[in-house]
Design an enzyme around this catalytic site. Structure first.
Site, PDB file in Angstrom:
ATOM      1  N   ASN A   9       0.877  -1.178   0.000  1.00 39.15           N
ATOM      2  CA  ASN A   9       0.000   0.000   0.000  1.00 39.15           C
ATOM      3  C   ASN A   9       0.912   1.225   0.000  1.00 39.15           C
ATOM      4  O   ASN A   9       1.538   1.532   1.007  1.00 39.15           O
ATOM      5  CB  ASN A   9      -0.869  -0.066   1.263  1.00 39.15           C
ATOM      6  N   LYS A  11       0.155   4.265  -0.172  1.00 34.50           N
ATOM      7  CA  LYS A  11      -0.458   5.434   0.494  1.00 34.50           C
ATOM      8  C   LYS A  11      -0.254   6.698  -0.347  1.00 34.50           C
ATOM      9  O   LYS A  11      -0.274   6.628  -1.561  1.00 34.50           O
ATOM     10  CB  LYS A  11       0.084   5.577   1.926  1.00 34.50           C
ATOM     11  N   HIS A  94      -9.379   0.933   5.372  1.00 26.33           N
ATOM     12  CA  HIS A  94      -8.067   1.104   5.998  1.00 26.33           C
ATOM     13  C   HIS A  94      -8.216   1.996   7.228  1.00 26.33           C
ATOM     14  O   HIS A  94      -9.035   2.913   7.241  1.00 26.33           O
ATOM     15  CB  HIS A  94      -7.085   1.730   4.998  1.00 26.33           C
ATOM     16  N   GLU A  96      -6.616   4.421   8.291  1.00 20.69           N
ATOM     17  CA  GLU A  96      -6.494   5.867   8.026  1.00 20.69           C
ATOM     18  C   GLU A  96      -7.796   6.409   7.449  1.00 20.69           C
ATOM     19  O   GLU A  96      -8.173   7.549   7.703  1.00 20.69           O
ATOM     20  CB  GLU A  96      -5.298   6.122   7.095  1.00 20.69           C
ATOM     21  N   GLU A 164      -5.067  -5.195  10.865  1.00 19.20           N
ATOM     22  CA  GLU A 164      -4.033  -4.185  11.056  1.00 19.20           C
ATOM     23  C   GLU A 164      -4.281  -3.442  12.365  1.00 19.20           C
ATOM     24  O   GLU A 164      -5.063  -2.483  12.401  1.00 19.20           O
ATOM     25  CB  GLU A 164      -4.065  -3.178   9.903  1.00 19.20           C
ATOM     26  N   GLY A 170       2.735   2.036  10.841  1.00 19.89           N
ATOM     27  CA  GLY A 170       3.660   3.154  10.662  1.00 19.89           C
ATOM     28  C   GLY A 170       4.404   3.540  11.925  1.00 19.89           C
ATOM     29  O   GLY A 170       5.041   4.585  11.989  1.00 19.89           O
ATOM     30  N   SER A 210       3.723  -2.383  10.322  1.00 18.88           N
ATOM     31  CA  SER A 210       5.183  -2.461  10.447  1.00 18.88           C
ATOM     32  C   SER A 210       5.767  -3.817  10.030  1.00 18.88           C
ATOM     33  O   SER A 210       6.679  -4.333  10.688  1.00 18.88           O
ATOM     34  CB  SER A 210       5.620  -2.066  11.863  1.00 18.88           C
TER      35      SER A 210
HETATM   36  P1  PGA Z   1       3.005   0.114   7.728  1.00 23.58           P
HETATM   37  O1  PGA Z   1       1.531   0.330   7.162  1.00 23.58           O
HETATM   38  O2  PGA Z   1       3.552  -1.130   7.089  1.00 23.58           O
HETATM   39  O3  PGA Z   1       3.759   1.362   7.309  1.00 23.58           O
HETATM   40  O4  PGA Z   1       2.897  -0.013   9.197  1.00 23.58           O
HETATM   41  C1  PGA Z   1       0.657  -0.766   6.982  1.00 23.58           C
HETATM   42  C2  PGA Z   1      -0.650  -0.307   6.433  1.00 23.58           C
HETATM   43  O5  PGA Z   1      -1.130   0.771   6.818  1.00 23.58           O
HETATM   44  O6  PGA Z   1      -1.258  -0.995   5.583  1.00 23.58           O
END
Ligand code: PGA
Length: 248
Positions: A9, A11, A94, A96, A164, A170, A210
């Site tokens: 992803n 983003k 997601h 976010e 997640e 992140g 992560s």
């Molecule tokens: P990350 O994000 O690997 O940077 O933690 C995962 C995600 O939001 O799908």
């Protein structure tokens, strides 16, 4: 036997030329990967990346989609527009989108139903915040997101679930493989209640939060972890390739 599924992803990162460069190097280096792979660039890079991945083993994903089919929806992108570019899968719900942009379970459910009706696969993301985890509410939150997100979905064969935990996205903090596996196993019990055991056993459940080259093998070794949804580490070929090739 569940086929592993590793998704990147991107983003809100990378312009078209940066997206092109990364996609070219992934196509070159990942051709021998036997399991499923997907990249989800920004909307503005979708067409550029579509040209690069065409005919390869990399699937093209979008990071979101409008709940409406068309019309007066300023700033939205429709399912038809995604299909027109060659997108075959869409990431929905997601964290976010849920936490920064206020998407509700009802809205996410409507998007899942629309995507499936239009022949797109979806990756439905679920996961608890740190406060919810500390309050002992993981099952309530994740179970609720699964039940509401999949309401009215009769055929789960084109749905992937991504667990997640919000506190792991992140942040560099990964759930331990055991903790993640416990939640994945719980998700299978919810799917067994909603569908049946064979559907629950066949559903691909990705872990996200992560994921890095250093932890992917331990995560993927767990019984109920079938794939990864990768954010930060999907932005560079050096880190995404070893994740995608965790078992090659
Ligand atoms: P990350 O994000 O690997 O940077 O933690 C995962 C995600 O939001 O799908």
């Amino acid at each position: 036997m569940r086929t592993p599924f590793i998704a990147g992803n991107w983003k809100m990162h990378k312009n078209r030329s940066e997206s092109h460069e990364l996609a070219v190097s992934l196509v070159q280096k990942l051709g021998d990967v036997p399991h499923r792979l997907l990249v989800a660039p920004t909307f503005t890079s979708l067409e550029t990346v579509a040209e690069v991945v065409k005919g390869s083993n990399l699937l093209l994903g979008a990071q979101n989609m409008s709940v409406a089919r068309s019309g007066a929806h300023t700033g939205e992108i429709s399912v038809e527009m995604l299909k027109d570019i060659g997108v075959s899968c869409v990431i929905l719900g997601h964290s976010e989108r849920r936490h920064t942009y206020g998407e509700t379970d009802e809205m996410i459910n409507a998007k899942v139903l629309l995507a499936l009706e239009e022949g797109l696969e979806s990756i439905l993301c679920v996961g608890e915040t740190l406060e919810e985890r500390e309050a002992g509410a993981v099952e309530e939150v994740v179970g609720g997101q699964i039940r509401k997100g999949l309401e009215g979905v009769t055929d789960l064969s084109h749905v992937t679930i991504a667990y997640e935990p919000v506190w792991a996205i992140g942040t560099g903090k990964t759930a331990t493989p055991e903790d993640a596996d416990t939640v994945h196993a719980f998700i299978r019990t919810v799917l067994t209640e909603m569908y049946d055991k064979s559907v629950a056993e066949a559903t691909i459940i990705q872990y996200g939060g992560s994921v890095k080259p250093e932890n992917v093998k331990q995560l993927m070794a767990m019984e109920n972890i079938d794939g990864a949804l990768v954010g930060g580490a999907s932005l560079k070929a050096e880190t995404f390739i070893p994740i995608a090739k965790f078992n090659v």
